[in-house]
Design an enzyme around this catalytic site. Structure first.
Site, PDB file in Angstrom:
ATOM      1  N   ARG A  85      59.040   3.173 -21.166  1.00  0.00           N
ATOM      2  CA  ARG A  85      57.903   3.375 -22.066  1.00  0.00           C
ATOM      3  C   ARG A  85      56.908   2.232 -21.908  1.00  0.00           C
ATOM      4  O   ARG A  85      57.272   1.139 -21.509  1.00  0.00           O
ATOM      5  CB  ARG A  85      58.401   3.396 -23.516  1.00  0.00           C
ATOM      6  CG  ARG A  85      59.298   4.578 -23.808  1.00  0.00           C
ATOM      7  CD  ARG A  85      59.272   4.940 -25.274  1.00  0.00           C
ATOM      8  NE  ARG A  85      59.547   3.817 -26.166  1.00  0.00           N
ATOM      9  CZ  ARG A  85      59.099   3.752 -27.415  1.00  0.00           C
ATOM     10  NH1 ARG A  85      58.360   4.717 -27.914  1.00  0.00           N
ATOM     11  NH2 ARG A  85      59.409   2.716 -28.179  1.00  0.00           N
ATOM     12  N   LYS A 100      72.863  -0.587 -22.504  1.00  0.00           N
ATOM     13  CA  LYS A 100      71.972   0.524 -22.144  1.00  0.00           C
ATOM     14  C   LYS A 100      72.458   1.214 -20.872  1.00  0.00           C
ATOM     15  O   LYS A 100      72.590   0.594 -19.821  1.00  0.00           O
ATOM     16  CB  LYS A 100      70.538   0.011 -21.965  1.00  0.00           C
ATOM     17  CG  LYS A 100      69.536   1.117 -21.803  1.00  0.00           C
ATOM     18  CD  LYS A 100      68.138   0.688 -22.187  1.00  0.00           C
ATOM     19  CE  LYS A 100      67.140   1.783 -21.876  1.00  0.00           C
ATOM     20  NZ  LYS A 100      65.771   1.436 -22.272  1.00  0.00           N
ATOM     21  N   ARG A 152      64.374  -2.695 -33.068  1.00  0.00           N
ATOM     22  CA  ARG A 152      65.338  -3.715 -32.635  1.00  0.00           C
ATOM     23  C   ARG A 152      66.296  -3.997 -33.785  1.00  0.00           C
ATOM     24  O   ARG A 152      65.926  -3.858 -34.935  1.00  0.00           O
ATOM     25  CB  ARG A 152      64.638  -5.046 -32.327  1.00  0.00           C
ATOM     26  CG  ARG A 152      63.638  -5.004 -31.213  1.00  0.00           C
ATOM     27  CD  ARG A 152      64.240  -5.521 -29.910  1.00  0.00           C
ATOM     28  NE  ARG A 152      63.303  -5.413 -28.806  1.00  0.00           N
ATOM     29  CZ  ARG A 152      63.006  -4.277 -28.169  1.00  0.00           C
ATOM     30  NH1 ARG A 152      63.583  -3.163 -28.509  1.00  0.00           N
ATOM     31  NH2 ARG A 152      62.155  -4.245 -27.175  1.00  0.00           N
TER      32      ARG A 152
HETATM   33  P1  ATP Z   1      62.033   0.721 -26.733  1.00  0.00           P
HETATM   34  O1  ATP Z   1      61.798   2.000 -26.024  1.00  0.00           O
HETATM   35  O2  ATP Z   1      62.588   0.943 -28.090  1.00  0.00           O
HETATM   36  O3  ATP Z   1      60.858  -0.171 -26.773  1.00  0.00           O
HETATM   37  P2  ATP Z   1      63.382  -0.759 -24.570  1.00  0.00           P
HETATM   38  O4  ATP Z   1      63.095  -2.211 -24.718  1.00  0.00           O
HETATM   39  O5  ATP Z   1      64.728  -0.393 -24.071  1.00  0.00           O
HETATM   40  O6  ATP Z   1      63.217  -0.010 -25.949  1.00  0.00           O
HETATM   41  P3  ATP Z   1      62.123   1.045 -22.717  1.00  0.00           P
HETATM   42  O7  ATP Z   1      60.714   1.135 -22.272  1.00  0.00           O
HETATM   43  O8  ATP Z   1      62.730   2.181 -23.433  1.00  0.00           O
HETATM   44  O9  ATP Z   1      62.257  -0.262 -23.614  1.00  0.00           O
HETATM   45  O10 ATP Z   1      63.011   0.785 -21.426  1.00  0.00           O
HETATM   46  C1  ATP Z   1      62.634  -0.175 -20.476  1.00  0.00           C
HETATM   47  C2  ATP Z   1      63.593  -1.353 -20.569  1.00  0.00           C
HETATM   48  O11 ATP Z   1      64.894  -0.932 -20.157  1.00  0.00           O
HETATM   49  C3  ATP Z   1      63.244  -2.496 -19.625  1.00  0.00           C
HETATM   50  O12 ATP Z   1      62.353  -3.376 -20.226  1.00  0.00           O
HETATM   51  C4  ATP Z   1      64.629  -3.140 -19.367  1.00  0.00           C
HETATM   52  O13 ATP Z   1      64.982  -3.996 -20.426  1.00  0.00           O
HETATM   53  C5  ATP Z   1      65.567  -1.953 -19.440  1.00  0.00           C
HETATM   54  N1  ATP Z   1      65.892  -1.398 -18.106  1.00  0.00           N
HETATM   55  C6  ATP Z   1      65.116  -1.284 -16.994  1.00  0.00           C
HETATM   56  N2  ATP Z   1      65.772  -0.660 -16.002  1.00  0.00           N
HETATM   57  C7  ATP Z   1      67.006  -0.362 -16.484  1.00  0.00           C
HETATM   58  C8  ATP Z   1      68.141   0.291 -15.954  1.00  0.00           C
HETATM   59  N3  ATP Z   1      68.170   0.825 -14.724  1.00  0.00           N
HETATM   60  N4  ATP Z   1      69.226   0.381 -16.758  1.00  0.00           N
HETATM   61  C9  ATP Z   1      69.245  -0.102 -18.019  1.00  0.00           C
HETATM   62  N5  ATP Z   1      68.191  -0.716 -18.572  1.00  0.00           N
HETATM   63  C10 ATP Z   1      67.086  -0.839 -17.821  1.00  0.00           C
HETATM   64  C1  BTN Z   2      63.252   4.139 -20.982  1.00  0.00           C
HETATM   65  O1  BTN Z   2      64.366   3.795 -21.393  1.00  0.00           O
HETATM   66  O2  BTN Z   2      62.215   3.550 -21.272  1.00  0.00           O
HETATM   67  C2  BTN Z   2      63.106   5.386 -20.195  1.00  0.00           C
HETATM   68  C3  BTN Z   2      63.517   5.256 -18.759  1.00  0.00           C
HETATM   69  C4  BTN Z   2      63.310   6.571 -18.041  1.00  0.00           C
HETATM   70  C5  BTN Z   2      63.649   6.488 -16.582  1.00  0.00           C
HETATM   71  C6  BTN Z   2      63.494   7.807 -15.882  1.00  0.00           C
HETATM   72  S1  BTN Z   2      64.129   7.765 -14.217  1.00  0.00           S
HETATM   73  C7  BTN Z   2      63.383   9.316 -13.874  1.00  0.00           C
HETATM   74  C8  BTN Z   2      62.010   9.284 -14.525  1.00  0.00           C
HETATM   75  N1  BTN Z   2      61.054   8.631 -13.660  1.00  0.00           N
HETATM   76  C9  BTN Z   2      60.572   7.500 -14.191  1.00  0.00           C
HETATM   77  O3  BTN Z   2      59.743   6.759 -13.654  1.00  0.00           O
HETATM   78  N2  BTN Z   2      61.119   7.285 -15.397  1.00  0.00           N
HETATM   79  C10 BTN Z   2      62.078   8.329 -15.752  1.00  0.00           C
END
Ligand code: ATP
Ligand code: BTN
Length: 254
Positions: free
Chosen positions: A53, A118, A252
């Protein structure tokens, strides 16, 4: 590789070795007005610009994980897509429960955790007008076998399926995920989140806990009371429960 859906509706699955992002690819096809059938799936072996996101990076090394996007057309406007990532989170739950007997937890609005780490994420993107047809791209990333060195790049605790399950067959995973996604989307089009939000609340990673809600500009603290039937998060502050909704909000543990 050959992937197929289990459902009555045959999804078209396209496999790309390397791509920027499976979501970006479907969004480009929508913008170019290419004909896309609902149920079109793109799976990639690697993404060099995987997205979470708000422009955050989704680490997407080669061959290690599932990078999956599903196209779906909604005829009744953007409003109807509110809360979609709730339904998608439940489809991921169904899939991991049926295939590997895993009990994941869900973090509003789009994150998937296993034992507080995660495991997967959902990114739903939209193209459309408030009224009229709306194009939906449902992106799902599930870690299967991430190299440990990725801890340097990921700024939170993470895990992958190989740490929790013996055998992971990617073909079978794609088939089951597509099946459960189509079941949940059908349920969503018929009754919205009414038949789903209570189940989501049972899987809520922050149920009854003190959380901080952030918009980037402001933050609030309160007790997380789960979601309402529209998919908004309910937070109790000073004895009063308010619902919050919006793509800019992050949750969070406080
Ligand atoms: P929110 O969506 O509530 O803001 P979030 O901090 O998890 O939560 P997202 O945009 O949902 O943010 O997910 C991106 C985040 O996930 C990255 O900033 C990193 O911390 C984590 N991330 C990135 N790649 C991976 C992966 N392959 N597996 C697990 N976590 C990952
Ligand atoms: C998150 O936790 O913020 C969402 C992660 C979503 C990852 C998937 S991988 C397939 C698709 N292509 C992207 O670039 N993002 C989603």
């Amino acid at each position: 590789q050959h992937y197929q859906s289990l459902g009555g509706h045959i999804a078209q699955v396209e496999v790309q070795p390397i791509i920027d992002s499976t979501n970006s690819e479907l969004m480009r096809r929508i913008a170019a007005k290419q004909t896309l059938e609902s149920g079109t799936v793109i799976v990639a072996e690697m993404q060099h610009a995987g997205r979470g996101r708000r422009g955050r990076v989704w680490q997407s090394p080669f061959g290690a994980n599932l990078y999956y996007s599903y196209y779906w057309r909604l005829d009744d406007g953007l409003q109807a897509a509110m809360g979609m990532s709730i339904a998608v989170g439940l489809a991921v739950y169904d899939t991991l429960k049926v295939l590997y007997q895993l009990d994941i937890e869900l973090k509003w609005p789009n994150d998937i955790y296993l034992n507080k780490e995660k495991l997967a994420g959902v990114l739903v993107e939209l193209d459309g007008q408030p009224q009229g047809p709306c194009h939906l791209v449902i992106g799902i990333g599930i870690n299967l076998q991430m190299p440990a060195s990725y801890s340097l790049q990921i700024d939170q605790a993470w895990t992958d399926l190989s740490q929790h399950s013996q055998q992971i067959d990617k073909n079978q995973l794609v088939a089951h995920l597509t099946y459960h996604l189509e079941q949940r989307l059908a349920q969503y089009s018929q009754t919205g989140l009414h038949g789903m939000y209570l189940q989501w609340n049972e899987l809520n990673a922050f149920a009854g806990q003190c959380v901080e809600l952030n918009t980037g500009h402001r933050s609030w603290r309160g007790i997380c009371e789960g979601i309402d039937p529209q998919g908004a998060i309910r937070i109790r502050q000073d004895g009063e429960v308010k619902s919050y909704y919006g793509g800019e909000i992050s949750l969070r543990k406080a």
